[in-house]
Write an enzyme that holds these catalytic residues in place. Sequence first.
Site, PDB file in Angstrom:
ATOM      1  N   ARG A  16      -4.406  -9.842   4.472  1.00  0.00           N
ATOM      2  CA  ARG A  16      -4.862  -9.778   3.084  1.00  0.00           C
ATOM      3  C   ARG A  16      -3.680  -9.342   2.222  1.00  0.00           C
ATOM      4  O   ARG A  16      -3.158  -8.232   2.404  1.00  0.00           O
ATOM      5  CB  ARG A  16      -6.021  -8.790   2.974  1.00  0.00           C
ATOM      6  CG  ARG A  16      -6.602  -8.646   1.583  1.00  0.00           C
ATOM      7  CD  ARG A  16      -7.775  -7.675   1.602  1.00  0.00           C
ATOM      8  NE  ARG A  16      -8.358  -7.512   0.281  1.00  0.00           N
ATOM      9  CZ  ARG A  16      -7.919  -6.652  -0.619  1.00  0.00           C
ATOM     10  NH1 ARG A  16      -6.892  -5.871  -0.345  1.00  0.00           N
ATOM     11  NH2 ARG A  16      -8.507  -6.572  -1.792  1.00  0.00           N
ATOM     12  N   LYS A  29       0.814  -1.213   0.000  1.00  0.00           N
ATOM     13  CA  LYS A  29       0.000   0.000   0.000  1.00  0.00           C
ATOM     14  C   LYS A  29       0.849   1.266   0.000  1.00  0.00           C
ATOM     15  O   LYS A  29       2.044   1.248   0.262  1.00  0.00           O
ATOM     16  CB  LYS A  29      -0.952  -0.025   1.197  1.00  0.00           C
ATOM     17  CG  LYS A  29      -2.202  -0.883   0.892  1.00  0.00           C
ATOM     18  CD  LYS A  29      -3.232  -0.809   1.981  1.00  0.00           C
ATOM     19  CE  LYS A  29      -4.553  -1.461   1.495  1.00  0.00           C
ATOM     20  NZ  LYS A  29      -5.502  -1.639   2.591  1.00  0.00           N
TER      21      LYS A  29
END
Lengths: 286, 190
Positions: free
Chosen positions: A255, A221
């Site tokens: 995840r 991210k």
Amino acid sequence: MTLRLGRHRFDDASLVMAIVNRTPDSFYDRGATWAEDSAFDRVAQVADEGAEIVDIGGVKAAPGGVVDEDEERRRVVSFVERVRTAYPHLVISVDTWRASVGEAVCEAGADVLNDAWGGADPALVDVAAKYDAAVVCTHTGGVTPRTRPHRIAYDDVMADVLEATLSYADRAIAAGVAPESVVIDPAHDFGKNTVHSLEVTRRLPEMVATGYPVLVSLSNKDFVGETLGVALEERLTGTLAATAVCAMAGARIYRVHEVVPTRQTLDMVASIQGRRPPARAIRGLA
Amino acid sequence: MTRPASPIRVVVVPSAPALLPEHAGLTDPVAEVRAAALDACRWLAAAQAPVVVLGADDLALRVGRHLLSTTHTGPVQALALPDTPAAGELDALLVVADGTARRSEKAPGHLDERAAPYDEAIGRALADGDFAALAALDLGLGAELLAAGAPTLAALGGLLGGRTVGEARTTYADDPYGVAYWVTRWTVSP
């Protein structure tokens, strides 16, 4: 604590949730699994690598081309059916905020509704309850789905995360979702700048202390990229460092894009904590 | 003191810490020698008599006790050198001892050319039930070769001196990690 994801039950193991995008434009894979067969190959690969969960998504998180309900259904529903048939032991999660899509994928065999947008569609929890599916309650700071955070400020970001995820969890349970099937997620980067995401990582024990299993979605991210000053394809090291910190804090579900490096990181942390024996110990012991 | 009428059963097993449960991994690096040692301990337990465990140190005794914990239900007496049992009072003896730890470049003590012949002599004595050869082991050299079990094997040779061996059978002899291991069974005249 027992965690139940649809028809699957887990005691205290850490679980790897592999991202499977049925999108032409997601930020990391840039459409690599847009074709259904490519997505199916990706499922085969991550199942082989030991992921317990696949998280199938039909709409990229960031702003972009409109994907209406019909199009989202076209992308995910028959695919869920195909994965369900081929991999009965795999937990199937679907990344959607729409109740109507949630209903269709639950009919097709999904076990988890991963609502990355913090309950934007209030009927999603009713669907989860109806199908005895698990629900992931995320914090987004109240933003509209598929928007980027712009100048969002919190007095205390973790206090806001706790307030939002716990009230979402309460709504889910009130709607009839089994308490053992409620997962909370601070949602790194969602409604957060990098400083916020670092703080929720540092303060993750406060989420774990609620007793709900905590899901973290850290993989490649922007907060990792901005923290290290690295481009998209150079974020694995930072992702795994954040993974180790969350594992030390007691997060349960990860995840991810990269299954094997994540599993090794989780195994290493579990062994350091004395929760997992080494694969094989002979050094100094012959 | 009445002497037991049946022969004394003697078993030799290695003193590898990897055999202890606190070092267990997801896979067992010493599965083969463990299986052989447990088999031999079951044979020892079949004597249905108290078992004496003999070893050089606390590690050896813990390994011996652990191997007996799943194979033997009767009394266990553990003796660390320099204590040794009186042969005349023995029914079943578990000797926890192994050979040198300098058998290869990857061995714990790196390679020493003298290790192989030293272990060969021990292996032969165990296979033949040659008590005198064990009693005559060069313990100074054994210490240089990190043969932690040599003093125990020498003591074993001494305490059984003058008796005769019936069956002598070595069921495992290998050095998977550069340390010489044997699993041997003897029956010895009472």
